[in-house]
Design a protein around this motif. Structure first.
Motif, PDB file in Angstrom:
ATOM      1  N   GLU A  29       0.828  -1.205   0.000  1.00  0.00           N
ATOM      2  CA  GLU A  29       0.000   0.000   0.000  1.00  0.00           C
ATOM      3  C   GLU A  29       0.862   1.254   0.000  1.00  0.00           C
ATOM      4  O   GLU A  29       0.517   2.262  -0.641  1.00  0.00           O
ATOM      5  CB  GLU A  29      -0.928  -0.006   1.211  1.00  0.00           C
ATOM      6  CG  GLU A  29      -2.003  -1.096   1.154  1.00  0.00           C
ATOM      7  CD  GLU A  29      -2.850  -1.152   2.417  1.00  0.00           C
ATOM      8  OE1 GLU A  29      -2.548  -0.390   3.365  1.00  0.00           O
ATOM      9  OE2 GLU A  29      -3.807  -1.947   2.466  1.00  0.00           O
ATOM     10  N   GLY A  48       2.078   2.505  -3.428  1.00  0.00           N
ATOM     11  CA  GLY A  48       1.081   2.922  -4.412  1.00  0.00           C
ATOM     12  C   GLY A  48       0.099   1.871  -4.873  1.00  0.00           C
ATOM     13  O   GLY A  48      -0.699   2.136  -5.783  1.00  0.00           O
ATOM     14  N   VAL A  49       0.130   0.676  -4.290  1.00  0.00           N
ATOM     15  CA  VAL A  49      -0.848  -0.344  -4.666  1.00  0.00           C
ATOM     16  C   VAL A  49      -2.179   0.001  -3.982  1.00  0.00           C
ATOM     17  O   VAL A  49      -2.227   0.096  -2.754  1.00  0.00           O
ATOM     18  CB  VAL A  49      -0.392  -1.755  -4.236  1.00  0.00           C
ATOM     19  CG1 VAL A  49      -1.474  -2.780  -4.554  1.00  0.00           C
ATOM     20  CG2 VAL A  49       0.909  -2.125  -4.932  1.00  0.00           C
ATOM     21  N   PRO A  50      -3.246   0.216  -4.735  1.00  0.00           N
ATOM     22  CA  PRO A  50      -4.540   0.495  -4.112  1.00  0.00           C
ATOM     23  C   PRO A  50      -4.936  -0.636  -3.172  1.00  0.00           C
ATOM     24  O   PRO A  50      -4.640  -1.808  -3.431  1.00  0.00           O
ATOM     25  CB  PRO A  50      -5.502   0.582  -5.307  1.00  0.00           C
ATOM     26  CG  PRO A  50      -4.628   0.929  -6.467  1.00  0.00           C
ATOM     27  CD  PRO A  50      -3.329   0.240  -6.213  1.00  0.00           C
ATOM     28  N   LYS A  51      -5.592  -0.289  -2.087  1.00  0.00           N
ATOM     29  CA  LYS A  51      -5.942  -1.284  -1.065  1.00  0.00           C
ATOM     30  C   LYS A  51      -6.731  -2.442  -1.652  1.00  0.00           C
ATOM     31  O   LYS A  51      -6.539  -3.604  -1.296  1.00  0.00           O
ATOM     32  CB  LYS A  51      -6.737  -0.607   0.050  1.00  0.00           C
ATOM     33  CG  LYS A  51      -6.900  -1.468   1.296  1.00  0.00           C
ATOM     34  CD  LYS A  51      -7.477  -0.669   2.438  1.00  0.00           C
ATOM     35  CE  LYS A  51      -7.527  -1.525   3.711  1.00  0.00           C
ATOM     36  NZ  LYS A  51      -8.043  -0.740   4.862  1.00  0.00           N
ATOM     37  N   GLY A  52      -7.639  -2.136  -2.575  1.00  0.00           N
ATOM     38  CA  GLY A  52      -8.449  -3.191  -3.169  1.00  0.00           C
ATOM     39  C   GLY A  52      -7.692  -4.091  -4.119  1.00  0.00           C
ATOM     40  O   GLY A  52      -8.198  -5.153  -4.514  1.00  0.00           O
ATOM     41  N   CYS A  53      -6.470  -3.688  -4.519  1.00  0.00           N
ATOM     42  CA  CYS A  53      -5.684  -4.484  -5.474  1.00  0.00           C
ATOM     43  C   CYS A  53      -4.623  -5.352  -4.800  1.00  0.00           C
ATOM     44  O   CYS A  53      -3.998  -6.177  -5.462  1.00  0.00           O
ATOM     45  CB  CYS A  53      -5.004  -3.565  -6.488  1.00  0.00           C
ATOM     46  SG  CYS A  53      -6.158  -2.690  -7.567  1.00  0.00           S
ATOM     47  N   ASN A  91       5.463   4.814  -6.955  1.00  0.00           N
ATOM     48  CA  ASN A  91       4.151   4.706  -7.583  1.00  0.00           C
ATOM     49  C   ASN A  91       4.195   3.896  -8.866  1.00  0.00           C
ATOM     50  O   ASN A  91       3.252   3.155  -9.183  1.00  0.00           O
ATOM     51  CB  ASN A  91       3.572   6.100  -7.867  1.00  0.00           C
ATOM     52  CG  ASN A  91       3.118   6.796  -6.595  1.00  0.00           C
ATOM     53  OD1 ASN A  91       2.865   6.148  -5.590  1.00  0.00           O
ATOM     54  ND2 ASN A  91       3.022   8.117  -6.643  1.00  0.00           N
ATOM     55  N   GLY A 146       4.311   0.276  -7.856  1.00  0.00           N
ATOM     56  CA  GLY A 146       2.995  -0.184  -7.418  1.00  0.00           C
ATOM     57  C   GLY A 146       2.113  -0.536  -8.599  1.00  0.00           C
ATOM     58  O   GLY A 146       1.435  -1.574  -8.610  1.00  0.00           O
ATOM     59  N   LYS A 147       2.126   0.313  -9.627  1.00  0.00           N
ATOM     60  CA  LYS A 147       1.320   0.052 -10.828  1.00  0.00           C
ATOM     61  C   LYS A 147       1.827  -1.183 -11.588  1.00  0.00           C
ATOM     62  O   LYS A 147       1.022  -1.969 -12.099  1.00  0.00           O
ATOM     63  CB  LYS A 147       1.353   1.278 -11.748  1.00  0.00           C
ATOM     64  CG  LYS A 147       0.646   2.497 -11.173  1.00  0.00           C
ATOM     65  CD  LYS A 147       0.807   3.710 -12.085  1.00  0.00           C
ATOM     66  CE  LYS A 147       0.141   4.941 -11.490  1.00  0.00           C
ATOM     67  NZ  LYS A 147       0.349   6.149 -12.337  1.00  0.00           N
ATOM     68  N   VAL A 153       0.634  -4.329  -9.788  1.00  0.00           N
ATOM     69  CA  VAL A 153      -0.784  -4.615 -10.016  1.00  0.00           C
ATOM     70  C   VAL A 153      -0.970  -5.282 -11.378  1.00  0.00           C
ATOM     71  O   VAL A 153      -1.754  -6.231 -11.521  1.00  0.00           O
ATOM     72  CB  VAL A 153      -1.615  -3.321  -9.930  1.00  0.00           C
ATOM     73  CG1 VAL A 153      -3.053  -3.575 -10.387  1.00  0.00           C
ATOM     74  CG2 VAL A 153      -1.614  -2.791  -8.502  1.00  0.00           C
TER      75      VAL A 153
END
Length: 483
Positions: A274, A277-282, A317, A320-321, A324
Motif C-alpha cells: 500500500e 502505491g498499490v490500491p488497497k483493493g488491489c 508509484n 505499485g502500478k 498490479v
C-alpha cells in the motif's frame, strides 16, 4: 417451643408450599435439604453457609428440645458441607476431563491436517512442522466440525437425514480441511475473500500465462500449477477471486502459507504494498496472482528486487502500478530476463526513454523471450519501422510486442486489401500503432461498417485512413456517433 423460631429448612419449605398446613417433621430435613441444594451454588449462596447461620445454632445445647433442634441443624450443616465438597470435586473432575478431551481433539486435528498436507505432496517433515504451527487454523477446523455435529443433532430431532455424523472426529477434520472454503488464519478473511472483480483477476491471470515464453523458476511454476487447478474447474480462472474455490487449491500449491506469522509477515507485506502505491483493493489481486510474495522478506527480498527497476526510472508509484499489472516482476526468472530485454533494446537502438516507458506500461514484456521480441521487431522493420520510429511504436503501443507475428501480418494484409501500399501502412503504424494491436473482426471491420453507413465509398477509404488513422481506435457509440 412457641418462642423458638422455625428452622431455616422449614421456613424455606413453607415459602415454596404456601398451601401446606404444617411443615413436615424434623426427620425429613435431610431430604428437603437435598432438594434445596439441587440449585446451583453459582446461582445464589446457600442459606446453610456459615455466614448465614445464627450463632445460637453453633452453641452447645441447653435443654432436650434445643438439643434435638441443634443436632438436627448440625446434621443439616454436615450434609450441606459434604454435598458441597462432592459437587466441587465433580466440577474439578469435569474440567480436567474437558481439558483432556480438548487436548486429544487438538492432537487428532493436527494429525488430520498433517495427513492432508502429505497427500497433496508436502514432505512428512514439513507437514508435521506446518500442522504443529497453525493453532488458529486447527481451531477453525475443530469449530467447523462442532458446528456440523450440532446441525446433525438438530436434524435428527427434526427427522432429517444428514450424512457423515457417524464419522470419527479425525476423519471429519480431514474432510473439512479438504473442503473448507475460508482460511480464517493466514488472511484473516480480508486478503482472500469474495469480490465482484473475478473477471479482472481471471483476465490478468490468462494474460500472464499466455505471454510467458521464458523458462520459469520454481515460484512461477508453482503459481502456474495453482492457476491450472483453478482453470480446470467450471468457470475457469474467473473463479480465482472466489474465496471458496481458490483457498483449497492455494494451500495445495503453497502449503507453507498455513504457518506464516500473520502479524510479523503477512500484514507488513500488505502495508508495504500500500505504501508504494498499490490500491488497497488491489493488494489481494497481487497476492492471488503471485502467492510466493507472502514468503518473501521485505528487506532481504522485495526491496532489493524492486530496486532493480530503478534502471528504467521506476519510482514507488510506478512500481505499485507494475505490481498490479504483473506481480511476477518479483520472480527470479523475470528479473533475469529483464536484463536481457534491456540489452536487446539497446542493440536495436531503441531510445532508453522509449524502452523504459514500454516496460513500465506493459511489464508483461519481461515474460517474453528475447527471441520472440526479435521476431516482432523484424516484422516492423520489414515495412520500414526502425530506430527512432521503432522506439515510438514500442513506447506508444508496447502490447504490439506481445502479439503473434501472424496476427500482425493479418492486419497488414487487411489494410493492403483496402488499397494502402506498404509506405502508407508504415506511416499509419508510426502514427497510430495501437491499430495493429486491434482485432480485425471486433474492431477494424466495425469501423469500416460505420464509414460505409455514413456514405463513404470504398474507393475513398485509403484517403480517409491516411488522413485520420485514429478513427480505427475510436469507439463507435461513445465517440464517432456523438461527433
Amino acid at each position: 417451643m412457641a418462642n423458638i423460631p422455625l428452622p431455616l429448612y422449614q421456613r424455606y419449605y413453607m415459602s415454596c408450599n404456601s398451601d401446606t398446613a404444617a411443615p413436615p417433621p424434623l426427620m425429613a430435613a435431610p431430604t428437603l435439604h437435598r432438594r434445596h441444594c439441587s440449585f446451583s451454588s453459582y446461582s445464589f449462596s446457600s442459606p446453610y453457609n456459615s455466614q448465614f447461620l445464627k450463632p445460637h445454632l453453633l452453641k452447645s445445647p441447653q435443654n432436650p428440645t434445643k438439643t434435638s433442634m441443634s443436632i438436627s441443624s448440625s446434621s443439616i450443616l454436615g450434609v450441606s458441607l459434604q454435598n458441597h465438597r462432592k459437587i466441587s470435586r465433580n466440577f474439578a473432575a469435569t474440567d480436567a476431563g474437558k481439558e483432556e478431551t480438548d487436548g486429544e481433539r487438538l492432537e487428532e486435528a493436527r494429525e488430520a491436517v498433517r495427513e492432508y498436507l502429505e497427500r497433496v505432496g508436502v514432505s512428512r517433515e514439513d507437514a508435521s512442522h506446518i500442522s504443529s504451527n497453525c493453532p488458529n487454523y486447527l481451531n477453525m477446523l475443530i469449530d467447523g466440525v462442532d458446528d456440523l455435529d450440532d446441525w446433525n443433532s438438530w436434524a435428527r430431532s427434526s427427522s432429517q437425514e444428514i450424512t457423515g455424523d457417524s464419522l470419527e472426529f479425525k476423519k471429519k477434520v480431514y474432510q473439512l480441511a479438504e473442503q473448507k472454503g475460508d482460511n480464517g488464519y493466514v488472511f484473516e478473511g480480508n486478503i482472500i475473500s469474495d469480490s465482484d472483480d473475478h473477471e479482472v483477476i481471471g483476465k490478468n491471470a490468462r494474460r500472464m500465462m499466455a505471454h510467458l515464453s521464458i523458462s520459469a523458476d520454481d515460484e512461477v511454476q508453482q503459481t502456474l500449477a495453482f492457476f491450472e487447478k483453478i482453470q480446470a474447474r467450471r468457470g475457469g480462472l474467473n473463479l480465482l477471486g472466489c474465496e471458496h474455490t481458490s483457498f483449497r487449491h492455494l494451500i495445495e500449491s503453497f502449503p507453507r502459507l498455513l504457518f506464516l506469522p500473520l502479524q510479523s509477515r503477512v500484514k507488513p507485506i500488505v502495508k508495504f504494498l500500500e505504501n508504494i502505491g498499490v490500491p488497497k483493493g488491489c493488494v489481494r489481486n497481487i497476492l492471488l496472482l503471485y502467492p510466493p510474495i507472502l514468503s518473501y522478506d521485505i528487506e532481504k527480498d522485495i526491496r532489493p528486487r524492486l530496486r532493480s527497476y530503478e534502471k528504467i526510472g521506476a519510482k514507488d508509484n510506478d512500481l505499485g502500478k507494475m505490481l498490479v499489472k504483473y506481480p511476477w516482476i518479483l520472480s527470479p526468472s523475470i528479473l533475469e530476463n529483464f536484463e536481457k530485454v534491456l540489452d536487446f533494446f539497446d542493440e536495436e537502438k531503441v531510445p532508453k526513454i522509449s524502452s523504459s516507458r514500454a516496460i513500465k506500461a506493459w511489464p508483461h514484456i519481461l515474460g517474453c523471450s528475447v527471441n520472440k521480441l526479435k521476431v516482432m521487431v523484424e516484422q516492423f522493420c520489414e515495412i520500414g519501422i526502425t530506430n527512432k520510429k521503432l522506439g515510438h511504436v514500442i513506447a506508444t503501443s508496447p502490447q504490439l510486442l506481445l502479439r503473434k507475428p501472424q496476427e500482425f501480418v493479418q492486419v497488414v494484409i487487411f489494410f493492403k486489401g483496402l488499397g494502402l501500399d506498404e509506405e502508407a501502412i508504415a506511416r499509419t503504424l508510426g502514427r497510430c500503432p495501437e491499430i495493429f494491436a486491434a482485432s480485425i473482426d471486433k474492431t477494424l471491420e466495425k469501423k469500416l461498417e460505420f464509414l460505409s453507413n455514413v456514405g463513404i465509398p470504398k474507393s475513398h477509404l485509403p484517403r480517409v485512413i491516411r488522413k485520420y488513422p485514429e478513427l480505427f481506435v475510436c469507439d463507435v457509440d461513445r465517440a464517432l456517433l456523438p461527433r
